[in-house]
Design a protein around this motif. Structure first.
Motif, short mmCIF file in Angstrom:
data_model
loop_
_atom_site.label_atom_id
_atom_site.label_comp_id
_atom_site.label_asym_id
_atom_site.label_seq_id
_atom_site.Cartn_x
_atom_site.Cartn_y
_atom_site.Cartn_z
N GLU A 201 -9.71 -17.17 7.78
CA GLU A 201 -8.81 -17.70 7.06
C GLU A 201 -9.21 -19.23 6.67
O GLU A 201 -8.95 -19.71 5.53
N MET A 202 -9.88 -19.91 7.89
CA MET A 202 -10.55 -21.04 7.13
C MET A 202 -11.46 -21.08 6.17
O MET A 202 -11.55 -21.92 5.32
N TYR A 203 -12.47 -20.16 6.43
CA TYR A 203 -13.28 -20.02 5.39
C TYR A 203 -12.88 -19.74 4.05
O TYR A 203 -13.44 -20.15 2.78
N GLU A 204 -11.74 -18.85 3.79
CA GLU A 204 -11.08 -18.63 2.70
C GLU A 204 -10.56 -19.67 2.06
O GLU A 204 -10.16 -19.78 0.65
N LYS A 205 -10.14 -20.78 2.72
CA LYS A 205 -9.47 -22.12 2.08
C LYS A 205 -10.28 -22.92 1.56
O LYS A 205 -9.95 -23.75 1.06
N LEU A 206 -11.64 -22.74 1.74
CA LEU A 206 -12.61 -23.77 1.40
C LEU A 206 -12.48 -24.27 -0.16
O LEU A 206 -12.81 -25.37 -0.39
N ASP A 207 -12.25 -23.43 -1.10
CA ASP A 207 -12.26 -23.64 -2.45
C ASP A 207 -10.94 -24.48 -3.03
O ASP A 207 -10.85 -24.89 -3.86
N VAL A 208 -9.85 -24.09 -2.11
CA VAL A 208 -8.53 -24.75 -2.46
C VAL A 208 -8.20 -26.14 -1.47
O VAL A 208 -7.30 -26.79 -1.88
N ASP A 209 -8.98 -26.26 -0.51
CA ASP A 209 -8.52 -27.29 0.51
C ASP A 209 -9.86 -27.97 0.96
O ASP A 209 -10.62 -27.70 1.73
N PRO A 210 -10.06 -29.40 0.23
CA PRO A 210 -11.07 -30.18 0.51
C PRO A 210 -11.22 -30.56 1.92
O PRO A 210 -12.47 -30.72 2.40
N GLN A 211 -10.05 -30.80 2.61
CA GLN A 211 -10.14 -31.30 4.09
C GLN A 211 -10.66 -30.31 5.06
O GLN A 211 -11.40 -30.42 5.96
#
Length: 113
Positions: free
Chosen positions: A90-100
């Motif tokens: 889930e962390m890796y899936e958020k890469l493109d939407v969450d710069p932090q």
């Protein structure tokens, strides 16, 4: 003894250093230009290209993507990943939407040995 780094880690660190150097050069050029006139978009675009900032940014973006891809592939062999597969993915899936989250994963990827 220095820890061994992967090619992805080394390439990222080199690209980051180059980007930071080009950023300082760009800032200095902009400051110099501001002494005589307002820096308009056209001049800024010219300075970005002339200073190599644009290429350094592209290289850094590419190195970040490679580092992230390498870290995701590498971590899959770790016991921690097997125990926490869902939250890590889930962390890796958020890469493109969450710069932090992207920054956090990059920092974690630099610590992988």
């Amino acid at each position: 003894m220095k820890p061994i780094k992967s090619k992805a880690q080394i390439d990222y660190l080199k690209a980051k250093t180059k980007f930071e150097e080009r950023s300082k050069i760009l800032e200095a050029r902009v400051a110099e230009e501001q002494k005589t006139a307002e820096v308009e978009q056209e001049l800024m675009e010219k300075l970005v290209i002339e200073t190599g900032f644009h290429n350094a940014f592209n290289d850094l973006s590419e190195a970040e993507s490679e580092l992230i891809s390498w870290s995701h592939a590498t971590i899959k062999h770790d016991k921690t990943y097997k125990d926490n597969k869902r939250p890590i993915d889930e962390m890796y899936e958020k890469l493109d939407v969450d710069p932090q989250m992207r920054a956090r994963i990059i920092q974690l990827a630099l610590r992988i040995r």
